[in-house]
Design an enzyme around this catalytic site. Structure first.
Site, PDB file in Angstrom:
ATOM      1  N   ARG A   1     -12.631 -14.690  -1.379  1.00 61.52           N
ATOM      2  CA  ARG A   1     -11.595 -15.764  -0.720  1.00 61.52           C
ATOM      3  C   ARG A   1     -12.818 -16.546   0.350  1.00 61.52           C
ATOM      4  O   ARG A   1     -12.178 -17.507   0.409  1.00 61.52           O
ATOM      5  CB  ARG A   1     -10.754 -14.356  -0.263  1.00 61.52           C
ATOM      6  CG  ARG A   1      -9.937 -13.882  -1.159  1.00 61.52           C
ATOM      7  CD  ARG A   1      -8.995 -13.336  -0.675  1.00 61.52           C
ATOM      8  NE  ARG A   1      -7.811 -12.964  -1.080  1.00 61.52           N
ATOM      9  CZ  ARG A   1      -6.734 -11.485  -0.542  1.00 61.52           C
ATOM     10  NH1 ARG A   1      -6.897 -10.780   0.077  1.00 61.52           N
ATOM     11  NH2 ARG A   1      -6.719 -11.048  -2.505  1.00 61.52           N
TER      12      ARG A   1
ATOM     13  N   ARG B   1       1.793   3.851  -2.820  1.00 57.66           N
ATOM     14  CA  ARG B   1       1.284   5.479  -2.560  1.00 57.66           C
ATOM     15  C   ARG B   1       3.162   6.908  -3.012  1.00 57.66           C
ATOM     16  O   ARG B   1       2.342   7.657  -3.955  1.00 57.66           O
ATOM     17  CB  ARG B   1       0.691   5.952  -0.788  1.00 57.66           C
ATOM     18  CG  ARG B   1      -0.493   4.830  -1.121  1.00 57.66           C
ATOM     19  CD  ARG B   1      -1.107   4.884   0.336  1.00 57.66           C
ATOM     20  NE  ARG B   1      -2.660   4.691   0.299  1.00 57.66           N
ATOM     21  CZ  ARG B   1      -3.239   3.493  -0.069  1.00 57.66           C
ATOM     22  NH1 ARG B   1      -2.249   2.675  -0.462  1.00 57.66           N
ATOM     23  NH2 ARG B   1      -4.637   3.441   0.197  1.00 57.66           N
TER      24      ARG B   1
ATOM     25  N   SER C   1     -13.669   1.370   3.456  1.00 59.03           N
ATOM     26  CA  SER C   1     -12.392   0.708   2.281  1.00 59.03           C
ATOM     27  C   SER C   1     -10.880   2.056   1.971  1.00 59.03           C
ATOM     28  O   SER C   1     -11.615   2.947   1.643  1.00 59.03           O
ATOM     29  CB  SER C   1     -13.089   0.992   0.864  1.00 59.03           C
ATOM     30  OG  SER C   1     -12.329   0.413  -0.075  1.00 59.03           O
TER      31      SER C   1
ATOM     32  N   ARG D   1      -2.590 -14.021  -2.257  1.00 58.69           N
ATOM     33  CA  ARG D   1      -2.884 -14.134  -0.635  1.00 58.69           C
ATOM     34  C   ARG D   1      -3.280 -15.797  -0.846  1.00 58.69           C
ATOM     35  O   ARG D   1      -2.938 -15.758   0.268  1.00 58.69           O
ATOM     36  CB  ARG D   1      -3.750 -13.575  -0.114  1.00 58.69           C
ATOM     37  CG  ARG D   1      -2.876 -11.977  -0.396  1.00 58.69           C
ATOM     38  CD  ARG D   1      -2.650 -11.268   1.011  1.00 58.69           C
ATOM     39  NE  ARG D   1      -2.918  -9.940   0.295  1.00 58.69           N
ATOM     40  CZ  ARG D   1      -2.045  -9.698   0.166  1.00 58.69           C
ATOM     41  NH1 ARG D   1      -0.579 -10.001   0.828  1.00 58.69           N
ATOM     42  NH2 ARG D   1      -0.874  -7.588  -0.334  1.00 58.69           N
TER      43      ARG D   1
ATOM     44  N   ASP E   1      -6.750  -8.733   3.860  1.00 57.29           N
ATOM     45  CA  ASP E   1      -6.321  -8.766   3.487  1.00 57.29           C
ATOM     46  C   ASP E   1      -5.081  -9.973   4.329  1.00 57.29           C
ATOM     47  O   ASP E   1      -4.532 -11.115   3.577  1.00 57.29           O
ATOM     48  CB  ASP E   1      -4.785  -8.228   2.986  1.00 57.29           C
ATOM     49  CG  ASP E   1      -5.236  -7.598   1.965  1.00 57.29           C
ATOM     50  OD1 ASP E   1      -6.336  -7.489   1.661  1.00 57.29           O
ATOM     51  OD2 ASP E   1      -4.420  -6.022   2.088  1.00 57.29           O
TER      52      ASP E   1
ATOM     53  N   LYS F   1     -12.676  -9.746  -3.485  1.00 59.01           N
ATOM     54  CA  LYS F   1     -11.450  -9.039  -3.370  1.00 59.01           C
ATOM     55  C   LYS F   1     -10.912  -9.768  -4.617  1.00 59.01           C
ATOM     56  O   LYS F   1     -11.342  -9.980  -5.498  1.00 59.01           O
ATOM     57  CB  LYS F   1     -10.337 -10.054  -2.211  1.00 59.01           C
ATOM     58  CG  LYS F   1     -10.696  -9.687  -1.356  1.00 59.01           C
ATOM     59  CD  LYS F   1      -9.978  -7.533  -1.077  1.00 59.01           C
ATOM     60  CE  LYS F   1     -10.580  -6.683  -0.017  1.00 59.01           C
ATOM     61  NZ  LYS F   1     -10.051  -5.183  -0.439  1.00 59.01           N
TER      62      LYS F   1
ATOM     63  N   ARG G   1     -14.184  -6.894 -10.775  1.00 59.71           N
ATOM     64  CA  ARG G   1     -14.074  -6.299  -9.374  1.00 59.71           C
ATOM     65  C   ARG G   1     -14.947  -4.879  -9.588  1.00 59.71           C
ATOM     66  O   ARG G   1     -14.627  -4.187 -10.642  1.00 59.71           O
ATOM     67  CB  ARG G   1     -12.215  -6.239  -8.801  1.00 59.71           C
ATOM     68  CG  ARG G   1     -12.325  -7.804  -8.652  1.00 59.71           C
ATOM     69  CD  ARG G   1     -10.970  -7.237  -7.410  1.00 59.71           C
ATOM     70  NE  ARG G   1     -10.545  -6.556  -6.827  1.00 59.71           N
ATOM     71  CZ  ARG G   1      -9.568  -6.007  -6.245  1.00 59.71           C
ATOM     72  NH1 ARG G   1      -8.080  -6.155  -6.416  1.00 59.71           N
ATOM     73  NH2 ARG G   1      -9.721  -5.887  -4.647  1.00 59.71           N
TER      74      ARG G   1
ATOM     75  N   SER H   1       1.074  -1.396  -0.194  1.00 60.43           N
ATOM     76  CA  SER H   1       0.153   0.366   0.147  1.00 60.43           C
ATOM     77  C   SER H   1       0.458   1.389   0.096  1.00 60.43           C
ATOM     78  O   SER H   1       0.613   2.330  -0.421  1.00 60.43           O
ATOM     79  CB  SER H   1      -1.190   0.299   1.087  1.00 60.43           C
ATOM     80  OG  SER H   1      -1.701  -1.328   1.703  1.00 60.43           O
TER      81      SER H   1
HETATM   82  C1  S3P Z   1      -5.262  -1.727  -0.135  1.00 61.34           C
HETATM   83  C2  S3P Z   1      -6.789  -0.803   0.700  1.00 61.34           C
HETATM   84  C3  S3P Z   1      -6.741  -2.286   0.657  1.00 61.34           C
HETATM   85  C4  S3P Z   1      -6.795  -4.036   1.075  1.00 61.34           C
HETATM   86  C5  S3P Z   1      -5.697  -3.409  -0.181  1.00 61.34           C
HETATM   87  C6  S3P Z   1      -5.321  -2.475  -0.845  1.00 61.34           C
HETATM   88  C7  S3P Z   1      -4.863  -0.174   0.260  1.00 61.34           C
HETATM   89  O1  S3P Z   1      -8.615  -3.082  -0.066  1.00 61.34           O
HETATM   90  O2  S3P Z   1      -7.362  -4.615   0.837  1.00 61.34           O
HETATM   91  O3  S3P Z   1      -4.920  -5.048  -0.350  1.00 61.34           O
HETATM   92  O4  S3P Z   1      -3.204  -0.105  -0.143  1.00 61.34           O
HETATM   93  O5  S3P Z   1      -5.622   1.183  -0.064  1.00 61.34           O
HETATM   94  P1  S3P Z   1     -10.025  -2.261   0.471  1.00 61.34           P
HETATM   95  O6  S3P Z   1     -10.124  -0.117   0.768  1.00 61.34           O
HETATM   96  O7  S3P Z   1     -10.820  -1.993  -0.992  1.00 61.34           O
HETATM   97  O8  S3P Z   1     -10.337  -2.181   1.699  1.00 61.34           O
END
Ligand code: S3P
Length: 437
Positions: free
Chosen positions: A354, A31, A174, A397, A323, A350, A127, A27
């Site tokens: 899952r 960013r 989210s 995963r 996750d 996801k 998705r 993540s």
């Molecule tokens: C993420 C947010 C999560 C996570 C994903 C990475 C992110 O998803 O499951 O692997 O980097 O912001 P959601 O925000 O859709 O729950």
């Protein structure tokens, strides 16, 4: 008939020991590149996650005009052309398997005065993108695509003037939705507030602060105001990914005689639900060397094998461990008693469904061990294990969780195992180093 690639994982015959470097947080890596592309000075990024998802983001940001120099696999220098310096891409932007790349970039590109079209792999194309397209459209964005603008391919058109700031009550917790709206809100004509049912990971808010952009938090609401420019930091050090450390936390907990030190793991409290759940199950995990780097908490985690027992958890903790559910389910399979997981409906959207994937693979490897509901799982710990071939569903995963299940249990053959390249390319090599392959 198509030859399916497989990977055989053998049961470990002894405990896992030693120190392990954990690859950079996925993540935060995404960013770091996206936000650096909005500055006008070079940002030196270290411990970047060199894995397929983050490389999708790198390719997209290059196509949008950012300069990304690779000093090494995990070391980048990213230079942008200023907050208003993104350029119309001359090609389709391929988000690959990465929901974070796609959803955050939909938010970032919605306010831009140019057109961009996104594609992605088969999984990402299934998705739901309506969760970002709908609120962005309410702000004035023009996004069109398949299935009433909810599925890839999606095209973002230049809006008529500025987007409008708004208050959005998100039905889902989210970070991808929240981040998309905050990024769009930087370019809007007024304040943008996102309210979540439960607070999701806050890496966007923390990293924006490192770029001189203030967000205001009030309970589960986050507000951003229009931004004139960003001040890129000279350096970003990405901490290790707790979602990758999770596999070793579970393996070392389960295999008698194990003790491991997982180095430099990000322990931002919006991500540490797995530590709370494993502790509730009786795991022995100690944090040492705690520090803060780039606004993110990190620590070394010392994990020692322990006898686990079942537990119960639900929607309030879900965003903090979303996750990690597949590997927590593996821990539950070896625990004494039942584990009951509720409020987990997000798992159905996801990289694969899952909940279904856990139910089907666990039924093959431990018949009778699992009951899946619409948004829940009940796992009967201590069920007799057997070796079997199971699909990865092309979900990184799932593949890694099944490998841990096999290594701690009776072995497993994983079909289509290569998907680990999405977040942890060296996963199988590391496991092989412990004798699990
Ligand atoms: C993420 C947010 C999560 C996570 C994903 C990475 C992110 O998803 O499951 O692997 O980097 O912001 P959601 O925000 O859709 O729950």
């Amino acid at each position: 008939m198509e030859q399916v690639e497989t990977k055989e994982i053998w049961p470990l015959r002894h405990g896992v020991k030693g120190r392990l470097h954990i690859p950079g947080d996925k993540s935060i890596s995404h960013r770091s590149v996206m936000f650096s592309a909005l500055g006008s000075t070079p940002v030196h990024i270290t411990n970047f996650l060199h894995a397929a998802d983050c490389l999708s983001t790198v390719a997209c940001m290059r196509a949008l005009g950012a300069t990304v120099e690779e000093l090494g696999a995990t070391e980048l220098v990213v230079t942008g052309n200023g907050l208003h310096g993104l350029r119309e891409p001359a090609c389709v932007l391929d988000a690959g398997n990465s929901g974070t790349t796609l959803r955050l970039l939909l938010g970032l590109l919605a306010p831009q005065p140019f057109l961009a079209t996104f594609t992605g792999d088969a999984s990402l194309s299934r998705r739901p993108m309506g969760r970002v397209v709908k609120p962005l459209s309410a702000m004035g964005a023009k996004i069109v695509g398949r299935a009433q603008n909810t599925l890839l391919p999606l095209t973002v058109l230049a809006p008529d003037g500025k987007l409008h700031g708004m208050r959005y009550e998100s039905p889902v917790a989210s970070a991808q939705v929240k981040s998309a709206l905050l990024l769009a809100g930087m370019f809007a004509d007024g304040a943008t507030t996102v309210v979540e049912p439960v607070t999701s990971r806050d890496h966007t808010e923390r990293m924006l602060e490192a770029f001189g952009v203030v967000t205001e938090k009030d309970g589960t609401a986050v507000t951003i105001r229009p931004v004139a420019e960003v001040q890129a930091p000279a350096a970003i050090e990405v901490p290790g990914d707790i979602s990758s450390a999770a596999y070793w936390l579970v393996l070392a907990s389960l295999v008698p005689g194990s003790q491991m030190v997982l180095e430099n793991v990000g322990v931002n409290e919006t991500r540490t639900g797995i530590l709370d759940v494993l502790a509730a199950m009786g795991a022995d995990i100690v944090r040492t060397n705690e520090r803060v780097s780039g606004g993110e908490a990190a620590a070394d985690l010392v994990v020692t094998a322990a006898k686990l027992h079942g537990t119960t958890f639900g929607k309030d903790i879900m965003p903090r461990l979303i996750d990690e559910i597949p590997v927590i389910a593996v821990a539950a399979l070896f625990a004494e008693g039942d584990t009951v997981i509720t409020g987990a409906g997000e798992l159905r959207v996801k990289e694969t469904d899952r909940l279904q994937a856990i139910a089907d693979t666990f039924s093959a490897l431990a018949p009778g061990s699992v009951e899946a509901g619409a948004d829940s799982l009940v796992i009967h710990g201590g069920t007799q294990l057997q070796r079997a071939a199971v699909p990865s569903y092309d979900d990184h995963r799932m593949a890694m969780s099944l490998a841990i299940l096999g290594a701690a249990g009776a072995g497993v053959i994983i079909e289509r195992p290569d998907c680990v390249r999405i977040s942890y390319p060296e996963f199988y090599d590391t496991l092989a180093g412990f004798g699990g392959e």
